[in-house]
Write a protein that holds these residues in place. Structure first.
Motif, short mmCIF file in Angstrom:
data_model
loop_
_atom_site.label_atom_id
_atom_site.label_comp_id
_atom_site.label_asym_id
_atom_site.label_seq_id
_atom_site.Cartn_x
_atom_site.Cartn_y
_atom_site.Cartn_z
N GLN A 35 -20.57 54.64 48.30
CA GLN A 35 -21.04 55.90 48.89
C GLN A 35 -19.89 56.91 48.99
N SER A 36 -18.69 56.41 49.31
CA SER A 36 -17.54 57.32 49.41
C SER A 36 -17.25 57.96 48.06
N ARG A 37 -17.35 57.15 47.03
CA ARG A 37 -17.09 57.68 45.68
C ARG A 37 -18.08 58.79 45.33
N GLU A 38 -19.33 58.56 45.70
CA GLU A 38 -20.35 59.57 45.39
C GLU A 38 -20.07 60.87 46.14
N ILE A 39 -19.60 60.74 47.36
CA ILE A 39 -19.30 61.94 48.14
C ILE A 39 -18.09 62.67 47.53
N LYS A 40 -17.15 61.88 47.08
CA LYS A 40 -15.93 62.46 46.50
C LYS A 40 -16.23 63.30 45.26
N ARG A 41 -17.30 62.93 44.57
CA ARG A 41 -17.67 63.70 43.37
C ARG A 41 -18.10 65.13 43.74
N GLY A 42 -18.31 65.33 45.05
CA GLY A 42 -18.73 66.66 45.49
C GLY A 42 -20.19 66.69 45.87
N ALA A 43 -20.49 66.22 47.07
CA ALA A 43 -21.89 66.20 47.52
C ALA A 43 -22.14 67.43 48.38
N GLN A 44 -22.97 68.32 47.87
CA GLN A 44 -23.23 69.54 48.65
C GLN A 44 -24.11 69.24 49.86
N ILE A 45 -25.00 68.21 49.70
CA ILE A 45 -25.84 67.82 50.83
C ILE A 45 -25.67 66.32 51.05
N ILE B 101 -31.70 72.50 39.27
CA ILE B 101 -30.46 73.16 39.70
C ILE B 101 -29.27 72.35 39.18
N LYS B 102 -28.49 72.99 38.34
CA LYS B 102 -27.35 72.32 37.72
C LYS B 102 -26.34 71.94 38.81
N ASP B 103 -25.75 70.81 38.66
CA ASP B 103 -24.67 70.33 39.54
C ASP B 103 -25.09 70.02 40.97
N ALA B 104 -26.39 70.03 41.24
CA ALA B 104 -26.79 69.65 42.60
C ALA B 104 -26.49 68.18 42.79
N ASN B 105 -25.81 67.84 43.88
CA ASN B 105 -25.48 66.43 44.15
C ASN B 105 -25.84 66.12 45.60
N ILE B 106 -26.91 65.39 45.76
CA ILE B 106 -27.38 65.06 47.11
C ILE B 106 -27.19 63.56 47.29
N VAL B 107 -26.42 63.19 48.29
CA VAL B 107 -26.01 61.79 48.42
C VAL B 107 -26.53 61.19 49.72
N ALA B 108 -27.04 59.97 49.59
CA ALA B 108 -27.53 59.26 50.78
C ALA B 108 -26.44 58.31 51.26
N VAL C 184 -28.17 76.43 49.92
CA VAL C 184 -26.90 75.78 49.60
C VAL C 184 -26.35 76.32 48.28
N ASP C 185 -25.04 76.47 48.22
CA ASP C 185 -24.40 76.95 46.99
C ASP C 185 -23.99 75.72 46.16
N PHE C 186 -24.76 75.46 45.12
CA PHE C 186 -24.51 74.25 44.34
C PHE C 186 -23.40 74.44 43.30
N THR C 187 -22.85 75.66 43.24
CA THR C 187 -21.71 75.82 42.32
C THR C 187 -20.42 75.35 43.01
N SER C 188 -20.49 75.21 44.32
CA SER C 188 -19.34 74.69 45.06
C SER C 188 -19.48 73.18 45.20
N ARG C 189 -18.35 72.48 45.42
CA ARG C 189 -18.44 71.03 45.62
C ARG C 189 -18.34 70.67 47.11
N ASP C 190 -18.22 71.67 47.96
CA ASP C 190 -18.09 71.39 49.40
C ASP C 190 -19.39 70.82 49.97
N THR C 191 -19.23 69.97 50.97
CA THR C 191 -20.41 69.50 51.69
C THR C 191 -20.82 70.59 52.67
N GLN C 192 -21.98 71.20 52.35
CA GLN C 192 -22.42 72.35 53.17
C GLN C 192 -23.55 72.00 54.12
#
Ligand code: AMP
Length: 648
Positions: free
Chosen positions: A115-125, A98-105, A65-73
């Motif tokens: 949960q929506s707010r957390e995803i909006k911050r840019g959850a790559q996973i 890994i800097k900026d890694a955002n994994i959201v449950a 996964v590319d953690f420099t992107s904010r897309d959900t990959q």
């Protein structure tokens, strides 16, 4: 080179897993990591929980996964909230560096807005349960159009729980060219359908044999009368002082009752079932994880996805209705290469079911003999001694009291002080187990087994003095011969334990010894000698090895002599037919299932073409099941005796 590095994982991840204490990849990780790291493969993996499967997909995924992107990959879909949180925690620990890694449950029963707010911050996973993920897709709270990896974890469980349509909808929302990785403990037709519909030439991996249990699990059954089930559970707990167990019951009501009884009787236990609110369940799990509880009493449904390390025992208080569930249950122990024990407490009529399970797990059960009350006491005693040895002394807190304590105890020797400290706790167990019955139901096999260990002409005696009285085998022999007047040759064996001993004598001398010892004293102590029957346990029926009671049979090694009749009827169920324990389906299913069994074995290498095991919604019908004979018998027979609460 680090073994994970050699598999191609990036530095940040290797560093994180090394800190987690992972030294080498598990077999499934060895297979999946290089294959998945190509970033261009679909995968179907047949893997049980506990094999390291989360890292098997989580490590390559977090590397890709590319953690420099904010897309959900990546989206990981799993059946339960528990598992969802667990996977999220695991992946967060792999990406610690890994800097900026955002994994959201995202899962049901919690605020969708948060949960929506957390995803909006840019959850790559995104790690999700199917229902909530679908809901969020509907409300456009999550965008899956950039997903490159879709992981389906415990796919059989998801389908089993009725998430088929949710999965179809979710997968149809993701780009077609993504990689799909599917993990499942079994391969029923529906799972195969998913793999056919959504994957192209998937790599197939099997961790262990299909449907077979984990090799590190020892399976034991104890055969007791239905009325003794609860006492048997306590006996198992007492003879394993460090037990950290999950006790499986069939219904919510039974689960609650057993947990309540255990709590009343002084055990660290609690219940986990569907009648509890999510907050209550979380609370129970938190206590269990932190080891404030030693026993978690749970239904199959509530325990799904429970992922707790170092569970020492899985106890089937009742066998599951659907036998596939036995594998799911026992898979909660022996995780990550550790050893574990899966116990079934059964009544005599259920031995046939054990044979059926043996076929499924391709492993034999040990026919266990429940420890006597005496043996449970012994285990508690030595556990207590170990705890005393290892206890952390808070010097500064206790210092001020020490002069007075020394003064109080000044007339006692070191040995006396030790004896007394241990006895303050141990006496309670002795009292509790005084006259404790032999709980083992006497099956034909059991009698044979016990008889074969008896030594004709030899009687085993118990005497309440031992090492603590500064006696060893030879001084004990001399002492007994001196008091009783019998020839030393009559005493054939002496086993000196710390506070008591066993003496084997020729049967003709046994009565004389007991008679002459009636008022004997040793170092100002009353000495008791009691018969424990024919040495080796020949008197199977009266084998009650409690302190003070009738002690037929013997202690020592014979309890550990497992065996029993392991051949014979293995039941008629085999492969694909409905493998439920409810009702007698043998007559119609026998033939077909035998063939199914063969097919299962042949297909176990790779093809996944096994017929589907039938699943049913176990928990929904729970209240009606509580009226089943087993439930009824058990309910009326709880022993409410209190066991002594542990002080240490
Ligand atoms: P899982 O099958 O994913 O539920 O993993 C079971 C347990 O094994 C988890 O507690 C993991 O942290 C642990 N684990 C996974 N991989 C390894 C490994 N390579 N070495 C040691 N422990 C591991």
């Amino acid at each position: 080179m680090n073994k994970f590095e050699a598999l191609g994982l990036n530095d940040a991840i290797v560093r994180a897993v090394t800190e987690l204490g992972f030294e080498a990849p598990t077999p499934i990780q060895e297979k999946t990591i290089p294959a998945l790291l190509t970033g261009n493969t679909d995968l179907v993996a047949l893997a049980q929980t506990g094999t390291g499967k989360t890292a098997a997909f989580g490590l390559p995924l977090t590397s890709l996964v590319d953690f420099t992107s904010r897309d959900t990959q990546a989206v990981i879909i799993c059946p339960t909230r528990e598992l969802c949180m667990q996977i999220t925690r695991d992946l967060q620990s792999y990406t610690k560096y890994i800097k900026d890694a955002n994994i959201v449950a995202i899962y049901g029963g919690a605020s969708i807005d948060t949960q929506s707010r957390e995803i909006k911050r840019g959850a790559q996973i995104v790690v999700a349960t199917p229902g909530r993920l679908n809901d969020m897709i509907d409300r456009r709270r999550v965008n899956l159009s950039n997903v490159r990896f879709a992981v389906l974890d415990e796919a059989d469980e998801m389908l089993n729980m009725g998430f088929k349509e949710d999965l179809d909808t979710i997968l149809s929302q993701t780009p077609e060219e993504k990689n799909t990785w599917l993990f499942s403990a079994t391969m029923p037709d529906e799972v195969l359908r998913i793999s056919k519909n959504y994957m192209t030439n998937p790599v197939e991996i099997t961790a262990g044999t299909k449907n077979s249990g984990n090799d590190n699990i020892e399976h034991i059954y104890y055969c007791v009368h239905a009325r003794d089930k609860y006492a048997a559970l306590k006996r198992i707990a007492d003879s394993n002082p460090d037990i950290f167990a999950i006790v499986f019951c069939r219904t919510r009501m039974e689960t609650q009752e057993i947990a309540d009884s255990l709590i009343k009787d002084g055990y660290g236990a609690d219940a986990l079932h569907g009648d509890l609110s999510q907050a209550q369940r979380d609370h129970v799990m938190k206590r269990y994880r932190s080891r404030s509880l030693q026993m978690l009493v749970a239904t199959d449904v509530a325990a799904r996805g429970i992922d707790v390390d170092n569970v020492t025992h899985v106890i089937n208080y009742n066998l599951p209705d659907e036998i596939e569930n036995y594998t799911h249950r026992s898979g909660r122990t022996a995780r990550a290469g550790k050893l574990g024990i899966s116990i079934a407490i059964i009544n005599m009529k259920e031995v046939g079911k054990i044979r059926i399970i043996e076929r499924i797990i391709k492993k034999k059960f040990i026919a266990g003999v429940l420890p006597t009350g005496f043996e449970a006491c012994e285990k508690q005693l030595f556990s207590l001694v170990k705890k005393i040895h290892n206890v952390e002394v808070q010097e500064s807190a206790i210092e001020q009291y020490m002069p007075k304590i020394y003064d109080e105890l000044k007339d006692l020797s070191k040995e006396d002080i030790i004896k007394r400290f241990v006895s303050t706790e141990f006496n309670r167990f002795l009292n509790y187990y005084k006259n404790a019955p032999d709980l083992n139901a006497k099956t034909g096999a059991g009698r044979e087994e016990r008889q074969s260990f008896s030594t004709p002409g030899i009687t085993k005696l118990f005497i309440n003095i031992g090492e603590m009285d500064k006696l060893d085998a030879s001084s004990m022999k001399e002492y007994i011969a001196e008091v009783s007047g019998v020839d030393m040759n009559m005493i054939t064996n002496i086993d000196v334990k710390s506070s008591f001993s066993f003496i084997e004598v020729k049967t003709e001398a046994a009565e004389i010894i007991q008679g002459t010892f009636k008022n004997a004293r040793y170092n100002d102590r009353n000495v008791r000698i009691e018969s424990r029957g024919a040495a080796g346990g020949g008197e199977g029926r009266s084998r009650e090895r409690s302190f003070g009671g009738n002690r037929g049979g013997s202690g020592g090694g014979e309890r550990r002599s497992f065996g029993g009749d392991r051949g014979g009827n293995r039941g008629g169920y085999g492969g694909g037919e409905r493998r439920s324990f409810g009702g007698d389906r043998r007559s119609s299913g026998g033939d077909r299932s035998e063939r199914g069994g063969e097919r299962r074995e042949r297909s176990s290498e790779r093809s996944f073409s096994e017929r589907k095991p039938s699943f049913s919604d176990r928990e929904r019908s729970s209240s009606s099941r509580s009226e089943s004979p087993a439930g009824g018998e058990r309910k009326s027979n709880f022993s409410r005796e209190k066991r002594p609460r542990k002080q240490f």
